[in-house]
Design a protein around this motif. Structure first.
Motif, PDB file in Angstrom:
ATOM      1  N   SER A  25       0.834  -1.193   0.000  1.00 36.50           N
ATOM      2  CA  SER A  25       0.000   0.000   0.000  1.00 36.50           C
ATOM      3  C   SER A  25       0.876   1.254   0.000  1.00 36.50           C
ATOM      4  O   SER A  25       1.843   1.337   0.753  1.00 36.50           O
ATOM      5  CB  SER A  25      -0.887  -0.023   1.247  1.00 36.50           C
ATOM      6  OG  SER A  25      -1.592   1.180   1.388  1.00 36.50           O
ATOM      7  N   MET A  26       0.568   2.199  -0.855  1.00 39.96           N
ATOM      8  CA  MET A  26       1.266   3.486  -0.949  1.00 39.96           C
ATOM      9  C   MET A  26       2.777   3.314  -1.153  1.00 39.96           C
ATOM     10  O   MET A  26       3.589   4.046  -0.583  1.00 39.96           O
ATOM     11  CB  MET A  26       0.953   4.351   0.255  1.00 39.96           C
ATOM     12  CG  MET A  26      -0.528   4.665   0.377  1.00 39.96           C
ATOM     13  SD  MET A  26      -0.851   5.784   1.727  1.00 39.96           S
ATOM     14  CE  MET A  26      -2.467   5.243   2.236  1.00 39.96           C
ATOM     15  N   ALA A  27       3.137   2.343  -1.960  1.00 41.30           N
ATOM     16  CA  ALA A  27       4.545   2.036  -2.244  1.00 41.30           C
ATOM     17  C   ALA A  27       5.294   3.270  -2.739  1.00 41.30           C
ATOM     18  O   ALA A  27       4.755   4.081  -3.489  1.00 41.30           O
ATOM     19  CB  ALA A  27       4.631   0.921  -3.281  1.00 41.30           C
ATOM     20  N   GLY A  28       6.531   3.394  -2.287  1.00 48.35           N
ATOM     21  CA  GLY A  28       7.397   4.478  -2.733  1.00 48.35           C
ATOM     22  C   GLY A  28       7.301   5.744  -1.908  1.00 48.35           C
ATOM     23  O   GLY A  28       8.185   6.599  -1.990  1.00 48.35           O
ATOM     24  N   LEU A  29       6.246   5.894  -1.116  1.00 49.10           N
ATOM     25  CA  LEU A  29       6.124   7.088  -0.284  1.00 49.10           C
ATOM     26  C   LEU A  29       6.938   6.895   0.998  1.00 49.10           C
ATOM     27  O   LEU A  29       7.170   5.781   1.451  1.00 49.10           O
ATOM     28  CB  LEU A  29       4.658   7.361   0.056  1.00 49.10           C
ATOM     29  CG  LEU A  29       3.764   7.714  -1.135  1.00 49.10           C
ATOM     30  CD1 LEU A  29       2.324   7.914  -0.678  1.00 49.10           C
ATOM     31  CD2 LEU A  29       4.278   8.952  -1.860  1.00 49.10           C
ATOM     32  N   TRP A  30       7.361   8.010   1.558  1.00 47.66           N
ATOM     33  CA  TRP A  30       8.168   7.995   2.772  1.00 47.66           C
ATOM     34  C   TRP A  30       7.271   8.164   3.987  1.00 47.66           C
ATOM     35  O   TRP A  30       6.172   8.743   3.901  1.00 47.66           O
ATOM     36  CB  TRP A  30       9.215   9.104   2.714  1.00 47.66           C
ATOM     37  CG  TRP A  30      10.285   8.805   1.712  1.00 47.66           C
ATOM     38  CD1 TRP A  30      10.219   9.015   0.360  1.00 47.66           C
ATOM     39  CD2 TRP A  30      11.551   8.207   1.958  1.00 47.66           C
ATOM     40  NE1 TRP A  30      11.381   8.588  -0.239  1.00 47.66           N
ATOM     41  CE2 TRP A  30      12.220   8.093   0.724  1.00 47.66           C
ATOM     42  CE3 TRP A  30      12.198   7.764   3.111  1.00 47.66           C
ATOM     43  CZ2 TRP A  30      13.489   7.553   0.605  1.00 47.66           C
ATOM     44  CZ3 TRP A  30      13.467   7.227   2.996  1.00 47.66           C
ATOM     45  CH2 TRP A  30      14.104   7.126   1.760  1.00 47.66           C
ATOM     46  N   GLU A  31       7.748   7.681   5.129  1.00 48.55           N
ATOM     47  CA  GLU A  31       6.990   7.749   6.370  1.00 48.55           C
ATOM     48  C   GLU A  31       7.942   7.675   7.549  1.00 48.55           C
ATOM     49  O   GLU A  31       9.129   7.404   7.394  1.00 48.55           O
ATOM     50  CB  GLU A  31       5.986   6.591   6.442  1.00 48.55           C
ATOM     51  CG  GLU A  31       6.653   5.226   6.526  1.00 48.55           C
ATOM     52  CD  GLU A  31       5.663   4.077   6.524  1.00 48.55           C
ATOM     53  OE1 GLU A  31       4.464   4.289   6.732  1.00 48.55           O
ATOM     54  OE2 GLU A  31       6.116   2.922   6.327  1.00 48.55           O
ATOM     55  N   PHE A  32       7.373   7.889   8.733  1.00 50.50           N
ATOM     56  CA  PHE A  32       8.101   7.631   9.967  1.00 50.50           C
ATOM     57  C   PHE A  32       7.894   6.149  10.286  1.00 50.50           C
ATOM     58  O   PHE A  32       6.788   5.634  10.130  1.00 50.50           O
ATOM     59  CB  PHE A  32       7.560   8.495  11.103  1.00 50.50           C
ATOM     60  CG  PHE A  32       7.757   9.972  10.881  1.00 50.50           C
ATOM     61  CD1 PHE A  32       8.999  10.555  11.078  1.00 50.50           C
ATOM     62  CD2 PHE A  32       6.713  10.769  10.468  1.00 50.50           C
ATOM     63  CE1 PHE A  32       9.196  11.911  10.872  1.00 50.50           C
ATOM     64  CE2 PHE A  32       6.889  12.126  10.259  1.00 50.50           C
ATOM     65  CZ  PHE A  32       8.132  12.699  10.459  1.00 50.50           C
ATOM     66  N   PRO A  33       8.928   5.438  10.723  1.00 51.83           N
ATOM     67  CA  PRO A  33       8.766   4.014  11.030  1.00 51.83           C
ATOM     68  C   PRO A  33       7.731   3.791  12.129  1.00 51.83           C
ATOM     69  O   PRO A  33       7.604   4.599  13.042  1.00 51.83           O
ATOM     70  CB  PRO A  33      10.150   3.589  11.514  1.00 51.83           C
ATOM     71  CG  PRO A  33      11.083   4.660  11.100  1.00 51.83           C
ATOM     72  CD  PRO A  33      10.288   5.923  10.973  1.00 51.83           C
ATOM     73  N   GLY A  34       7.026   2.696  12.031  1.00 53.42           N
ATOM     74  CA  GLY A  34       6.022   2.358  13.033  1.00 53.42           C
ATOM     75  C   GLY A  34       5.030   1.366  12.476  1.00 53.42           C
ATOM     76  O   GLY A  34       5.333   0.637  11.529  1.00 53.42           O
ATOM     77  N   GLY A  35       3.835   1.342  13.047  1.00 52.05           N
ATOM     78  CA  GLY A  35       2.819   0.421  12.567  1.00 52.05           C
ATOM     79  C   GLY A  35       1.574   0.442  13.436  1.00 52.05           C
ATOM     80  O   GLY A  35       1.413   1.290  14.312  1.00 52.05           O
ATOM     81  N   LYS A  36       0.709  -0.517  13.194  1.00 47.22           N
ATOM     82  CA  LYS A  36      -0.591  -0.579  13.853  1.00 47.22           C
ATOM     83  C   LYS A  36      -0.476  -0.972  15.321  1.00 47.22           C
ATOM     84  O   LYS A  36       0.357  -1.784  15.700  1.00 47.22           O
ATOM     85  CB  LYS A  36      -1.485  -1.599  13.146  1.00 47.22           C
ATOM     86  CG  LYS A  36      -1.883  -1.186  11.756  1.00 47.22           C
ATOM     87  CD  LYS A  36      -2.756  -2.247  11.119  1.00 47.22           C
ATOM     88  CE  LYS A  36      -3.029  -1.881   9.661  1.00 47.22           C
ATOM     89  NZ  LYS A  36      -3.749  -2.952   8.973  1.00 47.22           N
ATOM     90  N   ILE A  37      -1.370  -0.386  16.108  1.00 45.26           N
ATOM     91  CA  ILE A  37      -1.518  -0.750  17.510  1.00 45.26           C
ATOM     92  C   ILE A  37      -2.476  -1.934  17.558  1.00 45.26           C
ATOM     93  O   ILE A  37      -3.575  -1.882  17.000  1.00 45.26           O
ATOM     94  CB  ILE A  37      -2.079   0.431  18.338  1.00 45.26           C
ATOM     95  CG1 ILE A  37      -1.135   1.644  18.251  1.00 45.26           C
ATOM     96  CG2 ILE A  37      -2.310   0.015  19.782  1.00 45.26           C
ATOM     97  CD1 ILE A  37      -1.701   2.907  18.880  1.00 45.26           C
TER      98      ILE A  37
END
Length: 130
Positions: A25-37
């Motif tokens: 999902s949303m491949a190639g976009l940058w983000e802050f590391p993390g994930g679902k609670i």
């Protein structure tokens, strides 16, 4: 509403950004590391678990900075952003994502997820670089 955690890992005046891998999902976009609670999990515990799984680090100290809600056309997310200045280990890509230490000014030039953009800009304002 999907609740997620995001870590802003600092090394001096740079923080860690992760690029979402191809095929997801949303491949190639940058983000802050993390994930679902996960159900029943507290945000700080989710942060520690996610960063261990994703980057192979142990978070020693994290402080909640901001809770932000974002609405995409197909889903809504509530993001818990944490500043992290102390951790053990060298972050490594364990999930196929590209990672990079970026300055707040450099982050302004990367295509970040819409949900993270406001915080990228806020960090840049705090550093007076964007």
């Amino acid at each position: 509403m999907i609740s997620v955690v995001a870590g802003i890992l600092w090394r001096g005046s740079r923080y860690l950004a992760a690029q979402r891998p191809e095929g997801g999902s949303m491949a190639g976009l940058w983000e802050f590391p993390g994930g679902k609670i996960e159900a029943g999990e507290k945000p700080d515990a989710a942060l520690r678990r996610e960063l261990e799984e994703e980057l192979g680090i142990t978070v020693l100290e994290a402080s909640l900075w901001h809770i932000h809600e974002h609405h995409y056309p197909d889903k809504s997310v509530r993001l818990h952003f944490f500043h992290i200045h102390a951790f053990i280990g060298e972050p490594q890509s364990r999930e196929g994502q590209r990672i990079a230490w970026v300055s707040p000014a450099e982050a302004c030039t990367l295509p970040f997820l819409e949900a993270d953009l406001e915080l990228v800009r806020e960090l840049a304002k705090m550093a007076a670089t964007c």
